[in-house]
Motif scaffolding. Structure first.
Motif, mmCIF file in Angstrom:
data_model
loop_
_atom_site.group_PDB
_atom_site.id
_atom_site.type_symbol
_atom_site.label_atom_id
_atom_site.label_comp_id
_atom_site.label_asym_id
_atom_site.label_seq_id
_atom_site.Cartn_x
_atom_site.Cartn_y
_atom_site.Cartn_z
ATOM 1 N N UNK A 22 166.033 38.428 96.952
ATOM 2 C CA UNK A 22 166.776 38.115 95.720
ATOM 3 C C UNK A 22 167.302 36.690 95.757
ATOM 4 N N UNK A 23 167.906 36.292 96.880
ATOM 5 C CA UNK A 23 168.450 34.935 96.966
ATOM 6 C C UNK A 23 167.333 33.892 96.913
ATOM 7 N N UNK A 24 166.195 34.188 97.515
ATOM 8 C CA UNK A 24 165.061 33.270 97.416
ATOM 9 C C UNK A 24 164.538 33.167 95.997
ATOM 10 N N UNK A 25 164.395 34.293 95.336
ATOM 11 C CA UNK A 25 163.938 34.311 93.941
ATOM 12 C C UNK A 25 164.891 33.522 93.051
ATOM 13 N N UNK A 26 166.183 33.777 93.228
ATOM 14 C CA UNK A 26 167.188 33.066 92.449
ATOM 15 C C UNK A 26 167.090 31.560 92.680
ATOM 16 N N UNK A 27 166.944 31.166 93.945
ATOM 17 C CA UNK A 27 166.850 29.750 94.272
ATOM 18 C C UNK A 27 165.658 29.079 93.622
ATOM 19 N N UNK A 28 164.533 29.772 93.577
ATOM 20 C CA UNK A 28 163.350 29.198 92.945
ATOM 21 C C UNK A 28 163.474 29.172 91.424
ATOM 22 N N UNK A 29 164.330 29.998 90.862
ATOM 23 C CA UNK A 29 164.507 30.035 89.412
ATOM 24 C C UNK A 29 165.469 28.963 88.903
ATOM 25 N N UNK A 30 166.444 28.559 89.718
ATOM 26 C CA UNK A 30 167.482 27.662 89.195
ATOM 27 C C UNK A 30 167.157 26.184 89.313
ATOM 28 N N UNK A 31 166.218 25.830 90.149
ATOM 29 C CA UNK A 31 165.906 24.412 90.321
ATOM 30 C C UNK A 31 165.282 23.795 89.081
ATOM 31 N N UNK A 34 160.401 20.797 91.175
ATOM 32 C CA UNK A 34 159.824 21.514 92.319
ATOM 33 C C UNK A 34 160.603 21.264 93.608
ATOM 34 N N UNK A 35 161.106 20.060 93.798
ATOM 35 C CA UNK A 35 161.869 19.749 95.006
ATOM 36 C C UNK A 35 163.142 20.586 95.077
ATOM 37 N N UNK A 36 163.860 20.694 93.962
ATOM 38 C CA UNK A 36 165.092 21.488 93.932
ATOM 39 C C UNK A 36 164.786 22.983 94.071
ATOM 40 N N UNK A 37 163.693 23.432 93.464
ATOM 41 C CA UNK A 37 163.298 24.830 93.598
ATOM 42 C C UNK A 37 163.032 25.168 95.061
ATOM 43 N N UNK A 38 162.331 24.284 95.747
ATOM 44 C CA UNK A 38 162.062 24.507 97.170
ATOM 45 C C UNK A 38 163.346 24.461 97.993
ATOM 46 N N UNK A 39 164.197 23.505 97.681
ATOM 47 C CA UNK A 39 165.456 23.377 98.412
ATOM 48 C C UNK A 39 166.301 24.637 98.284
ATOM 49 N N UNK A 41 165.350 27.625 96.939
ATOM 50 C CA UNK A 41 164.576 28.826 97.245
ATOM 51 C C UNK A 41 164.450 29.112 98.729
ATOM 52 N N UNK A 42 164.519 28.082 99.545
ATOM 53 C CA UNK A 42 164.423 28.279 100.991
ATOM 54 C C UNK A 42 165.782 28.258 101.688
ATOM 55 N N UNK A 43 166.680 27.408 101.219
ATOM 56 C CA UNK A 43 167.960 27.271 101.930
ATOM 57 C C UNK A 43 168.935 28.414 101.648
ATOM 58 N N UNK A 44 168.940 28.959 100.443
ATOM 59 C CA UNK A 44 169.887 30.036 100.135
ATOM 60 C C UNK A 44 169.590 31.297 100.957
#
Length: 113
Positions: A22-31, A34-39, A41-44
């Motif tokens: 869920x946290x990864x999905x959320x991270x990829x949705x809010x960026x 692409x750089x922010x999505x990766x940041x 999506x992986x860091x959260x």
């Protein structure tokens, strides 16, 4: 009864894994890009795993005592529900939260902490 208790423990593990997803999905949705999505999506999810492993894992040397452990756990799962909700997955958010609450109640009743 032991089979139900084992199922509850297994469900608990699946809820923790779902939290990571869920946290990864959320991270990829809010960026925004692409750089922010990766940041995000992986860091959260990594942050979730570090906090969980440090303060909530059964074998952690820094495991919190009750009631702080349950409070932190509730906050983390509430954030996961909010993350799902904020991405538009309202029904999934409600289901995830409901399953967590039932699991937690059974965990307390059966003293599986």
């Amino acid at each position: 009864m032991e089979m139900l208790k084992s199922f509850n423990r297994g469900l608990r593990f699946l809820l923790e894994l779902c939290g990571l997803i869920v946290f990864g999905y959320w991270g990829f949705q809010i960026g925004d890009n692409m750089m922010m999505k990766l940041l995000f999506g992986l860091s959260v999810p990594i942050l979730f795993a570090v906090v969980w492993g440090t303060f909530l894992a059964p074998k952690s040397t820094r495991r919190l005592k009750e009631p702080w452990r349950s409070l932190l756990e509730l906050i983390i799962f509430a954030l996961a529900c909010w993350a799902l909700y904020s991405t538009g997955a309202v029904n999934l958010s409600v289901a995830f939260g409901g399953i967590y609450i039932v699991n937690k109640i059974l965990t307390v009743l059966w003293r599986q902490q």
